[in-house]
Structure formats: structure tokens, C-alpha cells
Motif scaffolding. Structure first.
Motif, short mmCIF file in Angstrom:
data_model
loop_
_atom_site.label_atom_id
_atom_site.label_comp_id
_atom_site.label_asym_id
_atom_site.label_seq_id
_atom_site.Cartn_x
_atom_site.Cartn_y
_atom_site.Cartn_z
N THR A 51 0.83 -1.21 0.00
CA THR A 51 0.00 0.00 0.00
C THR A 51 0.86 1.25 0.00
O THR A 51 0.58 2.22 -0.72
N ALA A 52 1.94 1.22 0.80
CA ALA A 52 2.82 2.39 0.87
C ALA A 52 3.51 2.65 -0.46
O ALA A 52 3.62 3.80 -0.90
N THR A 109 9.75 7.43 -0.01
CA THR A 109 8.43 7.75 0.53
C THR A 109 7.79 6.50 1.13
O THR A 109 7.14 6.55 2.18
N ALA A 110 7.99 5.39 0.46
CA ALA A 110 7.43 4.13 0.95
C ALA A 110 8.05 3.76 2.29
O ALA A 110 7.37 3.28 3.20
N ARG A 111 9.36 4.02 2.45
CA ARG A 111 10.05 3.71 3.70
C ARG A 111 9.44 4.51 4.87
O ARG A 111 9.20 3.99 5.95
N GLN A 112 9.15 5.78 4.60
CA GLN A 112 8.53 6.61 5.63
C GLN A 112 7.12 6.10 5.97
O GLN A 112 6.73 6.05 7.13
N ALA A 113 6.41 5.72 4.93
CA ALA A 113 5.05 5.22 5.15
C ALA A 113 5.08 3.90 5.91
O ALA A 113 4.21 3.63 6.74
N ILE A 114 6.12 3.09 5.63
CA ILE A 114 6.25 1.81 6.34
C ILE A 114 6.49 2.05 7.82
O ILE A 114 5.90 1.39 8.68
N MET A 115 7.34 3.01 8.13
CA MET A 115 7.62 3.33 9.53
C MET A 115 6.36 3.84 10.24
O MET A 115 6.10 3.53 11.40
N GLN A 116 5.59 4.64 9.49
CA GLN A 116 4.34 5.15 10.06
C GLN A 116 3.37 4.00 10.33
O GLN A 116 2.71 3.95 11.37
N ALA A 127 3.10 5.93 -2.78
CA ALA A 127 4.28 6.73 -3.09
C ALA A 127 4.49 6.84 -4.60
O ALA A 127 4.81 7.91 -5.13
N ALA A 128 4.31 5.74 -5.32
CA ALA A 128 4.49 5.74 -6.77
C ALA A 128 3.46 6.63 -7.46
O ALA A 128 3.76 7.28 -8.47
#
Length: 419
Positions: free
Chosen positions: A29-30, A109-116, A34-35
Motif C-alpha cells: 500500500t505504501a 516515501t514508501a520507507r517513511q510510510a512503512i515506519m508510520q 508513493a508511486a
């Protein structure tokens, strides 16, 4: 990239307790989100991740149309038939793309969303792990202080003990193990927050529930309680079984049970009393060993006034009025404790009252009664060992002495007292 994803999945599963399927769903999903904001904006993607090897595959989803207006989302029927001759207008063609094509910005962006998403998972897990422990005693290690609040590590999560829920006089050092009552899980902007307490009366009640089997099985019931944390607690108990002494059950053999609770509370005094439905009896029981002299009830205002001797006054009131306050909370009535007023009676008054008592004997006048009292004969019973010679020494004649003794004897016999 597969190895990176696999290491993330393994870390989340082992260290954070988050299942692979949940984490994969969050990553997919992240990356899609992001894409959609990067070079692939407007393009619908299909992404899969192999949970075993961490390998990621990606496809662009294109609608088969007669005439293409947006090449990012559509493909012509003619071109689609060259790839798969079974495709028709309205079908979706899955065009495989290189995951690296999604771009570095999308990955970041995906990495940030994953952490969130990870933080959200942890918040959900905290609630799930501790929701069934609310109202129970938990054990943890003191970590630090934050603006007066105590941060306690419970293993799976950190909890907060606000300053209002700490016991005055107790000192908590980092690294020290501590037992607390999990009061509630509070929803905050940062997620669920575990709130601990040691000052709430429920902490003491739960300790009794764990220590006294008769309370746990319902044989003994705590009917009322009051507490001033760090100083004193009063509880009133009853029993559903007439053979069980509720106070004795809570105290335990040689005080073992209550001593264990007192140790946990850092030496806080605990008074255990028998419960009475009558507020007057409850108040008198709670104030023991002070002995009440006079008790006045004001049922309309739910107020009890109790007079005690000067020696018992300090015991009944307690240090800084503590015992009186706790008794009032326990009973549910306002308790007023006062020193008994003792009226001083003069010797003349006592002699007059004694003479009046002798004057009740028929035939003995007031003057004679006063003479007798002045010589120590203050009641009829004292004449049992008196003879005529004794009265003669007091100035009475033989005839007067004989007459007085005869009348006193007759009076005693009428009262059922024989010489």
C-alpha cells in the motif's frame, strides 16, 4: 531489493511481533501511494511480494480500449492482441514492469510510510496486549521521569504513572522493579497510553483479592473502604459464611496475609474491621480502640457526633485528623469527634445528694440525714455493719441511735437487702 525487504519482514516479525502478511500489505500500500505521487502518477499498479524470499514483482494495469487517450492507463486493442489474442475491449492488461522503475523517491516515501504503519501496528498491538489486563496488577521496571510522571517498562510497552497516581513518600529509582495497578488505556494523539497507579484504592483492593483466597472466591466481601495513600487504609469486610471470620481471613495466620500487603505498600497502616449496616455501629467499630462515651445521631444530615475521654481523643481523631476522615469516608456519614465534658461536682453538692438519698427512709428527717452523711454514712447499705455505739460516738443518744437503726433496717428489708 529482495534482501532488503526480506530483512525488514524478518525484523518486524521477530522484534516487533508483526506478522509478515500484515507487513507485506502495508509495504504494498505504501509503495502504491508513493508511486502514484511520483513518475507513475495516474497509473494503477499491481504489486506482489513473496513472503518467503522477499522478491517483489510489479505490473501496470492498462485498460484495453479502441482508441488510446492516456498511454499510462490504456492500451489499444490492436496492440493488446499482439500480446494476447484473447483480450477484448474492457479487459485489463497487466504489463510487468521493473520494480526499480518505481523510482528512488517512491522507495524513500514508501520507507517513511512503512515506519508510520509500523507505529500504527505497535499502537494496535499495545491495546490488544493490555486490554484484558486493565483492572489488574502488572509488574515493570522504572525507566525515567518525565515532568513528574514515571515511565515504567512493562516488557511489551512503556506505561505512564502520573504524579497524581504516585504514593507520597515513595521513591522510585531507574532500574527498580515495581508493581502497579493498570488503571486504564487512554486514547491520545500519540496512540493508546497505559496509565498506572499505586495511590488508587483499587490497587489495595486488588492486592487483597490476590492475597486472600476467601475474597477471591466470594466468601469474604469488602463492603467499604477508604484510603490516604502512604499513610493508612481502612476496609470493612463481611462474610457470606457464618463459620468464616472475615477479619481473621484477611489478617491471616499470625498476620501473614496483611503483612504481605503492608510490605507491598511500603509500611502503610491497614485497619480491617467487621462491616455493619448500622452506620453508628460501623463508626464505633472503626474508631476502636477509642471508647465512645456519648453518641448522637443526626439522620437527616447524616451526621454522627461522638464524645470520647480526653485520653482517647488523640486516638479517635488520629494524626492530623486522619482517622476521623477515613472513618467518615468508610461509613459515608460526617463524623464529629469531641472531648467529653465532665462537670465538676463540689463536696457540698455530693453531701446534699447523699443526704437526700437517706432522707427517703421513712422517719429520718433532713437534719438527721445530713448529720449521718457528714459522718460518712452516705447510703443505707453502709448501715449493715453499724451498731448503736457507733452512732453514739457521732453524738446521737441511745434512743436516737436505736430508732435510726430500726428505721434503716426496715428500709433495707423492703429493698430485699438483709443484714
Amino acid at each position: 531489493m529482495s534482501s532488503e525487504i526480506l530483512s525488514v519482514l524478518e525484523y518486524m516479525e521477530k522484534e516487533k511481533g508483526i506478522g509478515r502478511e500484515d507487513m507485506i500489505s502495508a509495504i504494498i500500500t505504501a509503495i502504491k501511494n508513493a508511486a502514484a505521487k511520483g513518475v507513475n502518477a495516474g497509473q494503477e499498479l499491481k504489486i506482489t511480494i513473496d513472503p518467503r524470499h522477499g522478491r517483489m514483482n510489479a505490473w501496470a494495469l492498462l485498460d484495453v480500449v479502441d482508441s488510446v487517450s492516456d498511454p499510462k492507463t490504456e492500451i489499444s486493442l490492436e496492440k493488446a492482441r499482439q500480446i494476447d489474442d484473447e483480450l477484448n475491449i474492457g479487459d485489463v492488461y497487466e504489463k510487468e514492469i521493473d520494480p526499480a522503475y518505481l523510482g528512488r523517491i517512491a522507495a524513500q516515501t514508501a520507507r517513511q510510510a512503512i515506519m508510520q504503519r509500523l507505529r500504527q501496528f505497535e499502537k494496535e498491538r499495545i491495546y490488544d496486549d493490555f486490554k484484558d489486563q486493565v483492572g489488574d496488577i502488572v509488574s515493570g521496571i522504572v525507566r525515567r521521569r518525565e515532568r513528574g510522571d514515571l515511565v515504567v517498562d512493562l516488557g511489551k510497552a512503556e506505561a505512564i504513572m502520573p504524579s497524581r497516581d504516585q504514593v507520597p513518600g515513595e521513591d522510585y529509582s531507574p532500574g527498580e522493579r515495581i508493581r502497579c495497578f493498570l488503571l486504564k488505556i487512554e486514547a491520545t494523539n500519540r496512540g493508546p497510553e497505559l496509565i498506572l497507579t499505586r495511590s488508587n484504592p483499587k490497587f489495595v483492593l486488588r492486592l487483597f483479592d490476590l492475597e486472600v483466597t476467601e475474597i477471591a472466591d466470594g466468601t469474604v466481601k469488602i463492603e467499604a473502604f477508604s484510603r490516604e495513600p502512604g499513610y493508612r487504609t481502612k476496609i470493612a469486610v463481611s462474610s457470606t459464611d457464618p463459620k468464616v471470620d472475615p477479619v481473621g481471613a484477611c489478617v491471616g495466620a499470625r498476620g501473614a496475609r496483611v503483612k504481605s500487603i503492608v510490605r507491598e505498600l511500603g509500611g502503610e497502616k491497614i485497619d480491617i474491621i467487621r462491616y455493619f449496616e448500622d452506620p453508628k455501629e460501623m463508626a464505633l467499630e472503626a474508631l476502636k480502640p477509642a471508647v465512645p462515651r456519648n453518641v448522637y445521631m443526626d439522620e437527616r444530615n447524616r451526621r454522627i457526633s461522638i464524645e470520647v475521654s480526653e485520653d482517647d481523643l488523640a486516638i479517635a481523631i488520629g494524626r492530623k485528623g486522619q482517622n476521623a476522615r477515613l472513618t467518615s469516608k468508610l461509613v459515608g456519614w460526617k463524623i464529629d469527634i469531641m472531648k467529653q465534658e465532665i462537670k465538676e461536682v463540689s463536696m457540698e453538692t455530693k453531701q446534699a445528694e447523699a443526704a437526700q438519698g437517706l432522707n427517703q427512709i421513712e422517719g429520718i428527717d433532713a437534719a438527721t440525714a445530713e448529720r449521718l452523711v457528714n459522718n460518712g454514712l452516705i447510703s443505707p447499705e453502709l448501715f449493715l455493719d453499724v451498731e448503736e455505739e457507733d452512732l453514739a460516738e457521732m453524738g446521737f443518744s441511745s434512743e436516737e441511735a436505736a430508732d435510726i437503726l430500726a428505721k434503716v433496717k426496715q428500709f433495707l428489708q423492703s429493698q430485699g437487702i438483709s443484714s
